[in-house]
Design a protein around this motif. Sequence first.
Motif, mmCIF file in Angstrom:
data_model
loop_
_atom_site.group_PDB
_atom_site.id
_atom_site.type_symbol
_atom_site.label_atom_id
_atom_site.label_comp_id
_atom_site.label_asym_id
_atom_site.label_seq_id
_atom_site.Cartn_x
_atom_site.Cartn_y
_atom_site.Cartn_z
ATOM 1 N N GLY A 40 100.568 -18.803 76.531
ATOM 2 C CA GLY A 40 100.284 -19.812 77.546
ATOM 3 C C GLY A 40 98.813 -20.199 77.547
ATOM 4 O O GLY A 40 98.192 -20.368 76.494
ATOM 5 N N ASP A 41 98.225 -20.328 78.747
ATOM 6 C CA ASP A 41 96.828 -20.747 78.844
ATOM 7 C C ASP A 41 95.859 -19.635 78.480
ATOM 8 O O ASP A 41 94.679 -19.896 78.225
ATOM 9 C CB ASP A 41 96.518 -21.227 80.268
ATOM 10 C CG ASP A 41 97.291 -22.485 80.619
ATOM 11 O OD1 ASP A 41 97.612 -23.258 79.687
ATOM 12 O OD2 ASP A 41 97.575 -22.694 81.814
ATOM 13 N N TYR A 42 96.330 -18.378 78.494
ATOM 14 C CA TYR A 42 95.438 -17.247 78.251
ATOM 15 C C TYR A 42 96.045 -16.328 77.197
ATOM 16 O O TYR A 42 97.262 -16.196 77.089
ATOM 17 C CB TYR A 42 95.205 -16.469 79.552
ATOM 18 C CG TYR A 42 94.645 -17.325 80.662
ATOM 19 C CD1 TYR A 42 93.280 -17.594 80.736
ATOM 20 C CD2 TYR A 42 95.487 -17.876 81.628
ATOM 21 C CE1 TYR A 42 92.761 -18.379 81.751
ATOM 22 C CE2 TYR A 42 94.976 -18.665 82.649
ATOM 23 C CZ TYR A 42 93.622 -18.920 82.699
ATOM 24 O OH TYR A 42 93.114 -19.709 83.708
#
Length: 388
Positions: free
Chosen positions: A270-272
């Motif tokens: 995902g974003d991280y």
Amino acid sequence: NKMLGVVGMGRIGSELSRRAIAFGMRVIAYDPYLSATRARSLQVELVDELDDLLTHADFISLHTPLTPETRHILNAARLQKTKRGVRIVNCARGGLIDEGALIKALEDGHVAAAALDVFEIEPLPADSPLRSATNLVLTPHLGASTIEAQESVGIEIAQSIRAALLEGTIRNAVNMPNLDAKTLAIIGPHLRFGAKLGRFLSQIAPKRVDTLNINYSGKVNEVDTTAITRSILKGFLWIAGGTDVNEVNAPAFAESLGLKISESRLSAPGDYTDMLELSAAGEGKIVSVGGAFFGATPRIVSINSRPVEARPHGVVLVLENTDRPGMVGRIGTLLGEHGVNIATMSLSRNQAGGTALTALNLDTTPSEELLSEIRASEDIHSAQVIQL
């Protein structure tokens, strides 16, 4: 037809309740962290206020850890609210009872009798007025040290040593599950960060939580996350159990409260690259916090599904407010007038003119007076101080 009041429904409080019910006693319980479902399964009457227990119980037994919240939980005012002739037992922690107030209640007969295995000062001083009370039974924090108990402890120690030497199995570690050095090097940062996130979530969650979900995403899924889950649990249960909770007994303590733990995993980062997301549900409310690593630096990246960026240590002030011009300046001015410095600030809103969430890392803890001023504004929906 006698009523037993149990304060603290952990493992020992629950076992006492079972035995009392077996002998026909009615059991009333006070534990702000015990779920209603768990209380029903134990067949106890759960009350929301301690005073409700005090006014009805013929016998009161204490089974809570000693925390700032429980120190002198039975003080002079509360002892006077108990039924005249009540009998009180404390085998949990010294400091739960105001000993001076207990002596007076014993002398005037309001408390018919008491039994203490623990004291505010241990060993009990020779000149303690507790020693001269005729309606008080004292044991020197050795109430459980029977011949049978000592024999059982010796056998358990021998079995644990045998398992370690012959099978390589580590039982009953006092601080954490057994980990090899390679695994610890990988998950070490997650252990510390997970405990911080758990502690954060416990301070924004309702007291009576039914379920706790831990979602792992990214590279952390490549390792066994059992130890991380236990660290999260230890942090989350810190308010309820204090220093008595550790990585080993946290799952059992959660079970005693009726807290159901679940885990979920997302292989996609995902974003991280790595992310831990915790959510707790109880009393008709769901709260959440998410954390990720920026390189080697941990950060809180979401609160109640709202994106933020805050450092997971020290004092964090979390505000929910109406999104309108001047709010940041107003909050900053109030903090400055009370000598509280802002280290970092992060803002998030659902829409223009809607609701905004602000996370502020502060250098010092704001006073109750300051918090009252902040909450007095009709634009402030909530203001919570998180101690990490």
